[in-house]
Structure formats: C-alpha cells, structure tokens
Design a protein around this motif. Structure first.
Motif, PDB file in Angstrom:
ATOM      1  N   ASP A 147     -38.984   6.148  -3.023  1.00 48.00           N
ATOM      2  CA  ASP A 147     -39.735   5.313  -2.080  1.00 48.00           C
ATOM      3  C   ASP A 147     -39.595   3.832  -2.394  1.00 48.00           C
ATOM      4  OD1 ASP A 147     -41.386   4.907  -4.272  1.00 48.00           O
ATOM      5  OD2 ASP A 147     -43.244   5.239  -3.166  1.00 48.00           O
ATOM      6  N   ARG A 148     -38.782   3.512  -3.398  1.00 45.18           N
ATOM      7  CA  ARG A 148     -38.487   2.122  -3.760  1.00 45.18           C
ATOM      8  C   ARG A 148     -37.204   2.132  -4.590  1.00 45.18           C
ATOM      9  NH1 ARG A 148     -43.440   0.124  -5.697  1.00 45.18           N
ATOM     10  NH2 ARG A 148     -44.350   1.915  -4.631  1.00 45.18           N
ATOM     11  N   PRO A 149     -36.538   1.008  -4.726  1.00 46.81           N
ATOM     12  CA  PRO A 149     -35.304   0.974  -5.509  1.00 46.81           C
ATOM     13  C   PRO A 149     -35.550   1.303  -6.981  1.00 46.81           C
ATOM     14  CG  PRO A 149     -35.448  -0.937  -4.084  1.00 46.81           C
ATOM     15  CD  PRO A 149     -36.783  -0.273  -4.031  1.00 46.81           C
ATOM     16  N   THR A 150     -34.689   2.117  -7.551  1.00 46.81           N
ATOM     17  CA  THR A 150     -34.808   2.456  -8.973  1.00 46.81           C
ATOM     18  C   THR A 150     -33.980   1.449  -9.778  1.00 46.81           C
ATOM     19  OG1 THR A 150     -32.973   4.032  -8.762  1.00 46.81           O
ATOM     20  CG2 THR A 150     -35.211   4.895  -8.527  1.00 46.81           C
ATOM     21  N   MET A 151     -34.375   0.185  -9.666  1.00 49.35           N
ATOM     22  CA  MET A 151     -33.646  -0.895 -10.325  1.00 49.35           C
ATOM     23  C   MET A 151     -34.615  -1.811 -11.065  1.00 49.35           C
ATOM     24  SD  MET A 151     -30.749  -1.940  -7.487  1.00 49.35           S
ATOM     25  CE  MET A 151     -31.914  -2.327  -6.191  1.00 49.35           C
TER      26      MET A 151
END
Length: 280
Positions: A54-58
């Motif tokens: 649900d969000r960037p894994t960065m």
C-alpha cells in the motif's frame, strides 16, 4: 500457492514497459501494474488488477557524512527515470522535508538500485532511494551508510502491482481470480509470518539471512491489514495525476479518466471475499 490453485506459473524477467507491451498479444499473461496503468491511460487494452503493497517499499539511504535532511542541501541525489516510482517518491519525500529539486538539491538520473548504490559509495552522489533489500545490503557492506527514512515515511501509493490484458481478463476470469488468490496468500504470508517469508527468500533468491529478515520486516510495514492487494480510489486518482506528464496528458485530462478503465479491482474483491477477507 499457485500450484494449489492449479496454476503452473513461470516467472520471466522483463523490463516493466516490455512486460505490458507483451500483454495484448498473450505472450505473457501478467505484467508490471503501474506501467499497465500508464499504458491504459493512453488507450492500451490493459488494466492493473492488484498492488502488493500500500506504499513504496523504499527508504532514503545517505552517505556517512550526511546527518540530517538539512545536510542534503546543495548535494546530489541519485534517482531513476522521470516518472518512475523511485523518482516520484524521492521528490515527494524531500518536498515533505522542505527540499525542492533544482533549488535545494540536484537530482541525478541513473539506473537501477545497484548502479545508484555504487554511485553513492563512490561519492558521486550523497543519497539515493533504495528498495529495502538493497538498503539492507548497503548497511551490511558499507559502514556508516544509514537510513534517513522508513517505509512508513512514504505516503500510500500504488506500488509493486500486476496487470493483465482486457482480453485475458474477459476470457479467463477464473484463471485471473486463482492467480490473485494465490498472490494475496503470499502477501499475507509476508505480513503475518515474516520469518517464514524471509526463509523462503533465502532459499529461492539466495538472499543472505540477515538481509532477508531486514527486508521482509520492512516490507511487512507496507501491507495494509484492511485491504491486502487493493488500494483506495483516492490513491489511484493521485497516481494518475502524478503520471500526467509522463503519459502526455494534462492534470485536467487525468481527472476525466475513469478508474475502472485503467484498474480493475473486481476480480481482487471476489478473491478476497473467497479468502474470508473483509475489506474496510
């Protein structure tokens, strides 16, 4: 999970845009989700059907001499091509910290994570956004390199998605649903059993145990409890606006794009319901 659904899945490594271009011909059945959305915005017969996180894994990684976001003023920050996930999220994160591109820092366009990490360690740039696996690799190999953000610092966004062609979606609805059921089970494994997911990562893609545990735990923070695989309509709309320039559209034109014409959530909703997941 795929085998349990009666599917024999072959993973083929392709560039995101190439994977989507191969969907209408049937050369591949599923391709890069965000690229599918952009292609659909321009009229291609494809749709995104699921987003793993649900969000960037960065996270933003910086050299040892950088101690705060303020220290990034006047520095160079490596990112991906304009419009790419790394590019968009880097700009959003820094803008939220009061830093503006070209005014406060220079964005250097580079290649994938390994290339940007190498450039940072050589001192060519002072920071770069990396996926959590490469962030863990950077921390293990280069003393003093550190994270300036967490996965939770990035807002909700469409990330790590998969798309398919309109033709495959219409002609093979049960196969699509089986694929999505298996994928959601994998998402839930990462969220609910991170140690087991890390063990699988060690075995399947030869990740070091320490790196895989760190990466999976960070990734689990990006999996929503209420809607694994899905995304709110407001997040979808924001993604269309963010990609207006890249698709040759104006912001006003993106506002007229109908979400169901670029993202089909119905198969996912049916798969979630069959798995007993109640979305809020």
């Amino acid at each position: 999970y795929f085998k349990a659904e009666g599917l024999d899945v072959l993973n083929v490594v392709m560039r995101p845009e190439s994977s989507v271009a191969s969907l209408p011909s049937g050369e591949v059945q599923f391709g890069h989700g965000q690229s599918a959305v952009r292609a659909a915005m321009k009229g291609a017969p494809v749709k995104a059907v699921i987003f793993l996180y649900d969000r960037p894994t960065m996270v933003l990684m910086v050299r040892p001499e950088i101690q705060s976001f303020e220290d990034l003023k006047g520095k160079k920050i490596a990112t991906s091509f304009p419009g790419g996930d790394t590019y968009l999220q880097t700009l959003k994160l820094l803008r939220g910290r009061g830093l503006l591109k070209d005014k406060d820092y220079g964005a250097v366009i580079m290649g994938p994570d390994p290339q940007r990490l190498q450039a940072m360690m050589q001192g060519l740039v002072q920071a770069t956004m990396l996926n959590v696996d490469y962030a863990a690799i950077a921390e293990s190999r280069f003393p003093g390199v550190k994270r300036m953000s967490t996965v939770q610092d990035l807002g909700k966004a469409l990330f790590s998605g998969l798309g398919t062609s309109d033709k495959f979606l219409a002609e093979n609805p049960e196969a699509v649903k089986k694929f999505l059921r298996a994928t959601v089970k994998g998402i839930l494994l990462i969220r609910d059993q991170p140690e087991e997911a890390a063990r699988i990562a060690q075995k399947m893609i030869k990740l070091d145990s320490k790196i895989s545990v760190s990466a999976v735990r960070s990734m689990s923070d990006a999996i929503t409890a209420s809607d694994p695989g899905g995304a709110p309509e407001a997040v979808m709309r924001e993604y269309l606006i963010d990609n207006a320039e890249l698709t040759g559209m104006t912001v006003e034109e993106t506002k007229r794009v109908k979400i169901p014409d670029v993202i089909s959530m119905r198969p996912l909703r049916e798969a979630q319901e069959e798995l007993g997941i109640v979305c809020k």
